[in-house]
Motif scaffolding. Structure first.
Motif, PDB file in Angstrom:
ATOM      1  N   GLY A   2      -2.059  -5.564   1.783  1.00 30.64           N
ATOM      2  CA  GLY A   2      -2.235  -5.752   0.344  1.00 30.64           C
ATOM      3  C   GLY A   2      -2.127  -7.200  -0.082  1.00 30.64           C
ATOM      4  N   TYR A   3      -1.605  -8.058   0.798  1.00 35.97           N
ATOM      5  CA  TYR A   3      -1.436  -9.470   0.494  1.00 35.97           C
ATOM      6  C   TYR A   3      -2.429 -10.349   1.250  1.00 35.97           C
ATOM      7  CZ  TYR A   3       2.709  -7.518  -1.542  1.00 35.97           C
ATOM      8  OH  TYR A   3       3.553  -6.736  -2.304  1.00 35.97           O
ATOM      9  N   LEU A   4      -3.228  -9.745   2.108  1.00 38.95           N
ATOM     10  CA  LEU A   4      -4.269 -10.471   2.828  1.00 38.95           C
ATOM     11  C   LEU A   4      -5.661 -10.164   2.289  1.00 38.95           C
ATOM     12  CD1 LEU A   4      -3.024  -9.986   6.514  1.00 38.95           C
ATOM     13  CD2 LEU A   4      -3.013 -12.122   5.203  1.00 38.95           C
ATOM     14  N   PHE A   5      -5.867  -8.924   1.821  1.00 42.23           N
ATOM     15  CA  PHE A   5      -7.190  -8.488   1.380  1.00 42.23           C
ATOM     16  C   PHE A   5      -7.145  -7.944  -0.044  1.00 42.23           C
ATOM     17  CE2 PHE A   5      -7.068  -7.738   6.015  1.00 42.23           C
ATOM     18  CZ  PHE A   5      -8.176  -8.454   6.427  1.00 42.23           C
ATOM     19  N   SER A   6      -8.277  -8.029  -0.719  1.00 39.06           N
ATOM     20  CA  SER A   6      -8.433  -7.271  -1.964  1.00 39.06           C
ATOM     21  C   SER A   6      -8.774  -5.837  -1.575  1.00 39.06           C
ATOM     22  CB  SER A   6      -9.532  -7.878  -2.840  1.00 39.06           C
ATOM     23  OG  SER A   6     -10.788  -7.851  -2.172  1.00 39.06           O
ATOM     24  N   TRP A  46       0.820  -1.213   0.000  1.00 40.31           N
ATOM     25  CA  TRP A  46       0.000   0.000   0.000  1.00 40.31           C
ATOM     26  C   TRP A  46       0.854   1.264   0.000  1.00 40.31           C
ATOM     27  CZ3 TRP A  46      -4.901  -0.511   3.600  1.00 40.31           C
ATOM     28  CH2 TRP A  46      -5.707  -1.570   3.122  1.00 40.31           C
ATOM     29  N   SER A  47       2.002   1.210   0.649  1.00 42.77           N
ATOM     30  CA  SER A  47       2.817   2.426   0.785  1.00 42.77           C
ATOM     31  C   SER A  47       3.926   2.531  -0.264  1.00 42.77           C
ATOM     32  CB  SER A  47       3.458   2.467   2.184  1.00 42.77           C
ATOM     33  OG  SER A  47       4.462   1.476   2.309  1.00 42.77           O
ATOM     34  N   LYS A  48       3.893   1.672  -1.267  1.00 43.18           N
ATOM     35  CA  LYS A  48       5.000   1.612  -2.229  1.00 43.18           C
ATOM     36  C   LYS A  48       5.273   2.964  -2.883  1.00 43.18           C
ATOM     37  CE  LYS A  48       6.594  -0.755  -6.411  1.00 43.18           C
ATOM     38  NZ  LYS A  48       7.925  -1.092  -5.873  1.00 43.18           N
ATOM     39  N   LYS A  49       4.229   3.631  -3.345  1.00 43.83           N
ATOM     40  CA  LYS A  49       4.421   4.916  -4.031  1.00 43.83           C
ATOM     41  C   LYS A  49       5.004   5.961  -3.086  1.00 43.83           C
ATOM     42  CE  LYS A  49       0.849   4.267  -7.567  1.00 43.83           C
ATOM     43  NZ  LYS A  49      -0.415   4.797  -8.154  1.00 43.83           N
ATOM     44  N   ASP A  55      -6.218  -2.157  -9.867  1.00 43.94           N
ATOM     45  CA  ASP A  55      -5.686  -2.085 -11.235  1.00 43.94           C
ATOM     46  C   ASP A  55      -4.179  -2.304 -11.286  1.00 43.94           C
ATOM     47  OD1 ASP A  55      -8.233  -1.507 -12.249  1.00 43.94           O
ATOM     48  OD2 ASP A  55      -7.990   0.638 -11.827  1.00 43.94           O
ATOM     49  N   VAL A  56      -3.583  -2.582 -10.125  1.00 44.02           N
ATOM     50  CA  VAL A  56      -2.142  -2.839 -10.087  1.00 44.02           C
ATOM     51  C   VAL A  56      -1.864  -4.223 -10.661  1.00 44.02           C
ATOM     52  CG1 VAL A  56      -0.158  -3.214  -8.575  1.00 44.02           C
ATOM     53  CG2 VAL A  56      -1.748  -1.324  -8.122  1.00 44.02           C
ATOM     54  N   GLU A  57      -0.874  -4.302 -11.507  1.00 42.05           N
ATOM     55  CA  GLU A  57      -0.517  -5.585 -12.101  1.00 42.05           C
ATOM     56  C   GLU A  57       0.508  -6.278 -11.197  1.00 42.05           C
ATOM     57  OE1 GLU A  57       1.250  -7.447 -16.274  1.00 42.05           O
ATOM     58  OE2 GLU A  57       0.619  -5.342 -16.143  1.00 42.05           O
ATOM     59  N   ALA A  58       0.039  -7.306 -10.506  1.00 43.65           N
ATOM     60  CA  ALA A  58       0.905  -8.025  -9.572  1.00 43.65           C
ATOM     61  C   ALA A  58       1.887  -8.904 -10.332  1.00 43.65           C
ATOM     62  CB  ALA A  58       0.059  -8.874  -8.630  1.00 43.65           C
ATOM     63  N   THR A  59       3.097  -9.002  -9.838  1.00 44.76           N
ATOM     64  CA  THR A  59       4.117  -9.862 -10.430  1.00 44.76           C
ATOM     65  C   THR A  59       3.916 -11.290  -9.918  1.00 44.76           C
ATOM     66  OG1 THR A  59       5.689  -9.591  -8.615  1.00 44.76           O
ATOM     67  CG2 THR A  59       5.718  -7.915 -10.378  1.00 44.76           C
ATOM     68  N   PRO A  60       4.515 -12.280 -10.585  1.00 44.17           N
ATOM     69  CA  PRO A  60       4.437 -13.655 -10.067  1.00 44.17           C
ATOM     70  C   PRO A  60       4.942 -13.770  -8.630  1.00 44.17           C
ATOM     71  CG  PRO A  60       5.233 -13.668 -12.324  1.00 44.17           C
ATOM     72  CD  PRO A  60       5.171 -12.233 -11.899  1.00 44.17           C
ATOM     73  N   GLN A  61       5.978 -12.993  -8.288  1.00 52.02           N
ATOM     74  CA  GLN A  61       6.487 -13.022  -6.915  1.00 52.02           C
ATOM     75  C   GLN A  61       5.473 -12.435  -5.946  1.00 52.02           C
ATOM     76  OE1 GLN A  61       9.257 -14.513  -5.921  1.00 52.02           O
ATOM     77  NE2 GLN A  61       8.907 -13.975  -3.768  1.00 52.02           N
ATOM     78  N   ASP A  62       4.728 -11.388  -6.370  1.00 50.74           N
ATOM     79  CA  ASP A  62       3.672 -10.811  -5.533  1.00 50.74           C
ATOM     80  C   ASP A  62       2.582 -11.841  -5.254  1.00 50.74           C
ATOM     81  OD1 ASP A  62       5.014  -8.400  -5.641  1.00 50.74           O
ATOM     82  OD2 ASP A  62       3.759  -7.574  -7.241  1.00 50.74           O
ATOM     83  N   LEU A  63       2.193 -12.569  -6.278  1.00 50.60           N
ATOM     84  CA  LEU A  63       1.145 -13.577  -6.121  1.00 50.60           C
ATOM     85  C   LEU A  63       1.608 -14.704  -5.197  1.00 50.60           C
ATOM     86  CD1 LEU A  63      -0.180 -13.758  -9.799  1.00 50.60           C
ATOM     87  CD2 LEU A  63      -1.110 -12.456  -7.870  1.00 50.60           C
TER      88      LEU A  63
END
Length: 709
Positions: free
Chosen positions: A445-449, A425-428, A455-463
């Motif tokens: 951001g990894y527990l909830f939608s 959430w705080s990346k920007k 609209d953020v495109e998650a990377t395979p590592q994010d998933l």
């Protein structure tokens, strides 16, 4: 089309096609929800906007929640209820919400009595903003792991945390909302496929503080099975209101009022709109005045959430003996640097005098430990924020873990979230500061939608990280063990802390098990706290005294029985002593005349002081409006009992007892000259009025006759 067909086929295999408009019965009536699909296409049931308490409107404002009322027919539960009044911190930055906001949302993969584990999420927001809305905390990914997820709203700001240290407004109404929600869930969740005997409470930031308090509160004893405390703990000195009545007075003042007495404060704030209260609360917050948790005074049968120091409850081992997960992110706070004086970051609870030898020594230790060079300027920003994160959250989390391992018989799992990905959430914000760390809120951001990152495109590592987080959290909710077995996603066994090792799981690009996170820094702070922190110096109970007066209007007529006159004055004298600096020893006497005298002349008549039960009260009469037996206003002389010097004697002229404070009882007239409220002393009959009653009981008796407060 093929995907839809496959999903429908899988639903059939799971036990039948999911109902599009599912209906569930709860204690208050029937609810109709809806069927929704997770991002992966898995269908689950959604029930939103369920009232778990009576709306806190009118006389219920600032007070503990009341059980929800029943309804007729089928209640629509396909949309969320209002958020609680607040300033929207993200989008509009304007007032939003409604006081009718005590709702919860339930998301479940099964309604057929599967007795699934239940996860109850408490949102953060510093007790000033936030909600259980799916736009922030969508349960999609958690529900996919066969758990029931509940999100809740609770009152915020002054509406949720005003305290006047009175039985009517003891404080912590927002926390009591959460308790009431958990009780409702306990009683009804089996109708949604949930196991009422397996409730896990979890929360982040302010929600983490609330979760920690729930583990120490007698109000939730035997209600919760497990707890997950994220980036916030009740050890933090800053979450408590030190002077709640003073804060209430400041709120009145900023709204243009001048009330000092707690009853006047309550009357003023009850007459103020929610919007004005919220906007005034925000202004006070900018000056450092927060409406947070209160250590409540004890008032007989009034249920409290916390009546003593959390430290005392924790260190004495009286917290719930349940499995706990607790942790924080690698860079919690990014607040603006307002001072370069490192003494400003010495924790307040250490009670170290500024510029003292001890204070300067600690500041020098901080400088050498945290900063490689200068501790000022942009080049030291990263180091400064690490220090800020430690003093505000990480030190308290570390100490909480150390206390828990000393007193708990159940496993305590410690973590550090250090992953940086597109779903943070705080990346920007952190990227704009040139920082590459996981910040406050980032694990969410990894527990909830969440709508902000939809609209953020998650990377395979994010998933992969999302899958890891969801599995760890739901495994813990199911069994109390976050890593019951190793697999592709969970490649290590997360060990609970021990007396000798503070094991922790580092949630980074890869999972790794470590021991004693930030050891050098935590050792430094352990040494400082060992040397200077004294638990007995902390606020162990709420000692701020409520100043109040109770205005009771007593009107009598010539036909008023003498016994009534004596009873009224006995009540007044019994509970209306007033503090005075003047102490006078007087001889013991016995009054021979009635204590209330009826004069036929409207001229003021002074009477001599009399002694009643060894308490001297100076009486004075003045003309006031009264009501005769025919309901006609006329002027009579009625004695007005005003605060006067109180002289107490035990019969020994050499002994003086200290007077005590109490309520003021007097007659009050409205501007038009009529009494604000009238008690007819000859109505009801004499035999119906209880004898030897105190002021509070007398007021209750008065109100039972239809009078106003």
């Amino acid at each position: 089309m093929m995907t839809v067909a496959v999903n429908e086929f899988l639903d059939d295999l799971r036990g039948g096609r999911m109902t599009e408009a599912p209906t569930v019965s709860v204690q208050q009536g029937q609810l109709q929800g809806r069927t929704v699909n997770s991002p992966s296409g898995k269908a689950f049931y959604s029930f939103q906007g369920i009232p778990y308490a009576k709306p806190p409107l009118g006389s219920f404002r600032f007070k503990a929640p009341q059980p929800a009322e029943s309804w007729d027919g089928v209640r629509d539960a396909t949309s969320e209820g209002s958020v609680c009044p607040q300033i929207d911190p993200i989008i509009t930055k304007q007032f939003t919400g409604d006081e009718n906001c005590l709702y919860l949302n339930i998301y479940t993969p099964n309604l057929d009595g599967a007795f699934l584990p239940v996860m109850i999420y408490i949102h953060g927001g510093g007790f000033r903003n936030g909600s259980g809305s799916a736009s922030l905390y969508g349960a999609d990914f958690l529900v996919e792991k066969d758990v029931v997820v509940v999100t809740i709203n609770y009152r915020l700001g002054a509406l949720g945390f005003l305290s006047l240290n009175t039985p009517e407004v003891p404080g912590n109404a927002g926390l009591k909302d959460i308790v009431q929600a958990i009780r409702w869930i306990k009683e009804n969740i089996h109708n949604f496929g949930g196991n009422s005997g397996n409730l896990t409470v979890f929360g982040e930031s302010g929600g983490g503080v609330a979760t920690a308090i729930l583990t120490a509160s007698p109000s939730t004893k035997d209600l919760i099975s497990k707890a997950i405390i994220q980036s916030g703990t009740a050890i933090n000195h800053a979450v408590y209101q030190k002077c709640p009545i003073s804060n209430a007075k400041k709120l009145v003042n900023i709204l243009g009022g001048e009330a000092e007495d707690v009853d006047d404060i309550l009357e003023f704030l009850n007459a103020t709109s929610a919007k004005e209260l919220v906007e005034a609360t925000e202004k006070l917050a900018s000056d450092g005045v927060e409406f947070g948790v209160t250590i409540e005074k004890e008032f007989g049968d009034v249920e409290a959430v916390l009546t003593e120091s959390f430290y005392d409850v924790l260190t004495s081992g009286r917290v719930a003996d349940i499995p706990i997960m607790i942790g924080s992110t690698s860079l919690e706070l990014t607040l603006e640097r307002k001072s370069d004086d490192l003494q400003d970051l010495i924790p307040e609870e250490l009670h170290i005098e500024r510029n003292s030898e001890q204070s300067l020594e600690i500041a020098e230790g901080i400088k050498s430990l945290y900063f490689k060079g200068s501790h000022t300027g942009v080049e030291s920003l990263n180091e400064y924020l690490e220090l800020l994160s430690d003093t505000m959250i990480n030190i308290h989390t570390h100490r909480h873990v150390k206390y828990l391992v000393q007193v708990s018989n159940k496993p305590v799992y410690y973590y550090k979230f250090d992953y940086v990905g597109e779903l943070n959430w705080s990346k920007k914000l952190l990227a704009s500061l040139g920082l590459n760390h996981a910040g406050h809120l980032d694990e969410l951001g990894y527990l909830f939608s969440n709508e902000m990152i939809k609209d953020v495109e998650a990377t395979p590592q994010d998933l992969k990280m999302r899958e890891r987080m969801v599995r760890l959290w739901t495994n813990f909710a199911k069994s109390g063990n976050p890593t019951p077995e190793e697999n592709y996603y969970l490649t290590v066994t997360w060990l609970p802390v021990t007396h000798d090792n503070l094991y922790f799981l580092n949630l980074g690009s890869e999972l790794s098990l470590g021991s004693n996170p930030d050891k050098a820094k935590m050792d430094f702070w352990d040494e400082v706290y060992t040397k200077y922190f004294r638990i007995w110096d902390q606020p162990r109970t709420n000692t701020e005294e409520a100043v109040r007066k109770t205005d009771i209007i007593i009107s009598v007529t010539e036909q008023t029985p003498v016994a009534y006159q004596e009873e009224i004055v006995a009540v007044s004298v019994e509970e209306t002593p007033v503090v005075t600096n003047e102490i006078i020893v007087v001889p013991e006497t016995t009054p021979e005349e009635p204590l209330v005298q009826i004069s036929e002349t409207p001229e003021p008549v002074k009477t001599e002081p009399v002694i009643v039960d060894e308490i001297e009260v100076v009486q004075e009469s003045s003309p006031v409006q009264v009501v005769d037996n025919n309901g006609v206003d006329k002027e009579e002389d009625v004695h007005e009992i005003e605060p006067t010097p109180v002289h107490i004697s035990n019969g020994n002229s050499n002994e003086v007892k200290k007077p005590r404070t109490s309520n003021e009882i007097k007659m009050v007239q409205q501007p038009n000259g009529t009494p604000k409220d009238v008690i007819r002393a000859n109505d009801p009959p004499e035999d119906d009025l209880p004898k030897n009653i105190g002021v509070n009981k007398f007021v209750n008796f008065f109100e039972s006759l239809g009078g106003k407060k």
